[in-house]
Design a protein around this motif. Structure first.
Motif, mmCIF file in Angstrom:
data_model
loop_
_atom_site.group_PDB
_atom_site.id
_atom_site.type_symbol
_atom_site.label_atom_id
_atom_site.label_comp_id
_atom_site.label_asym_id
_atom_site.label_seq_id
_atom_site.Cartn_x
_atom_site.Cartn_y
_atom_site.Cartn_z
ATOM 1 N N VAL A 114 31.863 25.298 -19.063
ATOM 2 C CA VAL A 114 32.984 25.155 -19.439
ATOM 3 C C VAL A 114 34.068 23.295 -18.947
ATOM 4 O O VAL A 114 33.335 22.578 -19.399
ATOM 5 N N GLY A 115 34.735 23.431 -20.196
ATOM 6 C CA GLY A 115 35.321 22.316 -20.165
ATOM 7 C C GLY A 115 36.853 21.927 -21.706
ATOM 8 O O GLY A 115 36.851 23.255 -21.439
ATOM 9 N N TYR A 116 37.536 20.834 -21.633
ATOM 10 C CA TYR A 116 38.970 21.502 -22.483
ATOM 11 C C TYR A 116 38.564 20.876 -23.733
ATOM 12 O O TYR A 116 37.319 20.584 -24.873
ATOM 13 N N VAL A 117 39.538 21.999 -24.535
ATOM 14 C CA VAL A 117 38.981 21.841 -25.923
ATOM 15 C C VAL A 117 40.722 21.624 -26.550
ATOM 16 O O VAL A 117 41.463 22.087 -25.952
ATOM 17 N N PRO A 118 40.568 21.015 -27.884
ATOM 18 C CA PRO A 118 42.581 21.733 -28.651
ATOM 19 C C PRO A 118 42.720 22.747 -28.656
ATOM 20 O O PRO A 118 41.753 23.595 -28.890
ATOM 21 N N ALA A 119 44.026 22.427 -28.067
ATOM 22 C CA ALA A 119 44.874 24.224 -28.312
ATOM 23 C C ALA A 119 44.655 24.246 -29.658
ATOM 24 O O ALA A 119 44.632 25.804 -30.463
ATOM 25 N N SER A 120 44.876 23.882 -30.626
ATOM 26 C CA SER A 120 44.564 23.555 -32.722
ATOM 27 C C SER A 120 43.934 24.289 -32.288
ATOM 28 O O SER A 120 43.351 24.980 -33.900
ATOM 29 N N TYR A 121 42.760 23.808 -32.066
ATOM 30 C CA TYR A 121 41.726 24.427 -32.487
ATOM 31 C C TYR A 121 40.833 25.961 -31.956
ATOM 32 O O TYR A 121 39.672 25.812 -32.215
ATOM 33 N N ILE A 122 41.768 26.558 -31.630
ATOM 34 C CA ILE A 122 41.420 27.937 -31.231
ATOM 35 C C ILE A 122 42.605 28.658 -31.728
ATOM 36 O O ILE A 122 43.441 28.506 -32.009
ATOM 37 N N GLN A 123 41.812 30.233 -31.642
ATOM 38 C CA GLN A 123 42.884 31.200 -31.889
ATOM 39 C C GLN A 123 42.378 31.992 -30.208
ATOM 40 O O GLN A 123 41.898 32.713 -31.186
ATOM 41 N N ILE A 124 44.249 32.173 -30.085
ATOM 42 C CA ILE A 124 44.252 33.471 -29.007
ATOM 43 C C ILE A 124 43.384 34.390 -29.994
ATOM 44 O O ILE A 124 44.832 34.927 -30.042
ATOM 45 N N MET A 125 42.831 35.774 -29.120
ATOM 46 C CA MET A 125 42.701 36.605 -29.436
ATOM 47 C C MET A 125 43.360 38.133 -28.378
ATOM 48 O O MET A 125 43.884 37.982 -27.599
#
Length: 490
Positions: free
Chosen positions: A479-490
């Protein structure tokens, strides 16, 4: 011989330039030694900066992966010591010795030039005496000529007496005799001057110039030996330096990544088992106190085991503090992290605004120049959010432990203990709020961040709070943090 005299100034400048070159080389070696000294000092400061002796966090993991790095830092200290020794040898064996020889050569050159100057002054004094005797001879010779002419005139005069003629002859004879003495003196002085001049140009000046030549050769030899000694000094120190480097290489090659992983698990399990045994021992005593059904005792054990499992191992050890002080200390930590997180978030927002201005007007600046700062601040935010989450979980765990231990009381009925512990209401368990897909690769090397690969399916644990980061969970449980712009919410 006149050529030697003409070249005196050239020889004087040449010998001076040789000594100046030797002096420049001494200064060069001094500066080189100072470079080594400063280099060694910087290496020691670097080793001290990254050496964390006595830190509890490192003591706990000393057997895992900290000791090899500490060994590397120790060898770096030894490397710095050899560099300091090299600087000292250069200073003592080269600079001090050459400076002493340089001083002796300067004094020797000065003495030789003084000899030439003194010989020239003696010749000039002899020449002045020659000129003086010459002028005196010329004067007396003219007076003698006048006396002879006067005698002839007296002899030709009819009125002149014999006494007058005799007197004139005596005066003329005196003048001629005096002129002969001046002539002899002039001849003697001329002979002396020629002898001194011949001795100066054939003996004294060639002898002094030969000494100057020998001195110049010694100066060149000192320079040549200095060049060799300079290189040999560092060359002789290389085996010791290579030993330090070989020790660092050996340290790296002796690390077994599988063994380190096993030791890490064993070490973690040892600490966890120690805490578990302590708490389970206390739970057994509680079970013995309970006189009702086994389900009530089972609830107590479950609560205690949950507390053991969720306690973060990397946080500051506050177990020795009283509960009230422990709660205050945890809250202070949380407040400090929240303030630092707020500052980093403001910096991130300011940089993003500046980047937008640069993108609109490239004349104001290059947007790509801000990317390293943006990435660094993003890593700082991820690390702080991770630390904040650990302390918050630790705070909740501490609260649940206190509630469980408070409500398990032999004086109260078992049924009351079960309902008053409020386990289901107070204990928070992370539940995914959605699913997302990684659009890019991300290296979560910073504390609080998590790595992901492009196309990887992730569980969304927390949405973007306005700082451009989201909290996700990988399939392996990380579990951890990643940039929001690096993912696509389904």
């Amino acid at each position: 011989m006149v050529c030697l005299q003409d070249q005196h100034d050239v020889i004087e400048r040449h010998t001076q330039s040789g000594l100046d070159l030797l002096e420049r080389y001494v200064k060069f070696v001094k500066d080189r030694a100072e470079v080594e000294q400063n280099y060694a000092k910087q290496l020691r400061n670097l080793s001290k900066k990254y050496s964390r002796r006595g830190v509890k966090e490192d003591q706990d993991t000393k057997l895992i992966n900290q000791q090899p790095f500490q060994d590397v830092l120790n060898e770096l200290n030894n490397y710095a010591a050899h560099r300091e020794q090299l600087s000292e040898i250069m200073t003592v064996n080269i600079c001090v010795e050459l400076s002493r020889n340089l001083q002796e050569l300067r004094q020797e050159r000065k003495n030789h030039l003084c000899e030439v100057k003194k010989a020239q002054q003696n010749l000039e004094s002899s020449f002045k005496l020659l000129e003086t005797s010459k002028k005196r001879f010329e004067k007396e010779w003219r007076e003698a000529e006048k006396a002879n002419q006067q005698t002839e005139r007296v002899q030709q005069e009819v009125s002149a007496t014999k006494a007058d003629v005799e007197k004139a002859k005596q005066h003329a004879h005196f003048r001629v005799h005096l002129a002969d003495e001046c002539k002899n003196e002039y001849a003697l002085q001329l002979q002396r001057y020629n002898q001194e001049q011949n001795n100066l140009y054939h003996s004294e000046i060639p002898s002094v110039y030969k000494k100057l030549q020998e001195m110049e050769e010694r100066c060149i030899k000192l320079l040549a030996d200095g060049y060799v000694q300079f290189s040999e000094t560092e060359k002789n120190m290389l085996p010791n330096i290579n030993k330090c480097l070989d020790a660092i290489i050996s340290t790296g090659r002796n690390i077994n990544e599988k063994q380190v992983h096993t030791l890490a698990q064993t070490h973690t399990h040892t600490h966890t088992d120690t805490r578990s045994r302590a708490i389970l021992t206390y739970s057994v005593s509680l079970i013995r106190v309970c006189t009702s059904s086994q389900s009530e005792c089972l609830v107590c054990v479950v609560l205690i085991c949950v507390c053991v499992c969720v306690k973060p191992p990397s946080l500051e050890d506050l177990s020795r503090l009283p509960p009230d002080q422990r709660s205050r200390r945890l809250q202070e930590k949380i407040n400090d992290i929240q303030k630092e997180l707020q500052r980093e978030t403001e910096k991130s927002e300011a940089l993003m605004k500046m980047k937008g201005v640069y993108e609109q007007n490239s004349q104001l600046g290059d947007p790509s120049s801000l990317q390293p700062q943006i990435i660094q601040i993003a890593h700082n935010i991820a690390r702080l959010r991770g630390e904040l989450n650990k302390y918050q979980v630790h705070t909740h765990t501490h609260t649940h432990t206190c509630i469980a231990f408070t409500h398990i009381d032999p004086s109260v009925s078992p049924s009351d203990n079960i309902y008053e512990c409020e386990f289901d209401d107070d204990f928070d368990v992370d539940v995914p709020i959605g699913q997302c897909t990684a659009l890019y690769d991300f290296d979560g090397s910073s504390e609080g961040a998590v790595s992901m690969q492009v196309g990887e399916q992730l569980s969304l644990m927390q949405e973007d709070q306005g700082d451009g980061w989201v909290r996700v969970q990988r399939a392996n449980g990380d579990v951890g943090y990643v940039p929001a712009s690096y993912i696509q919410i389904m």
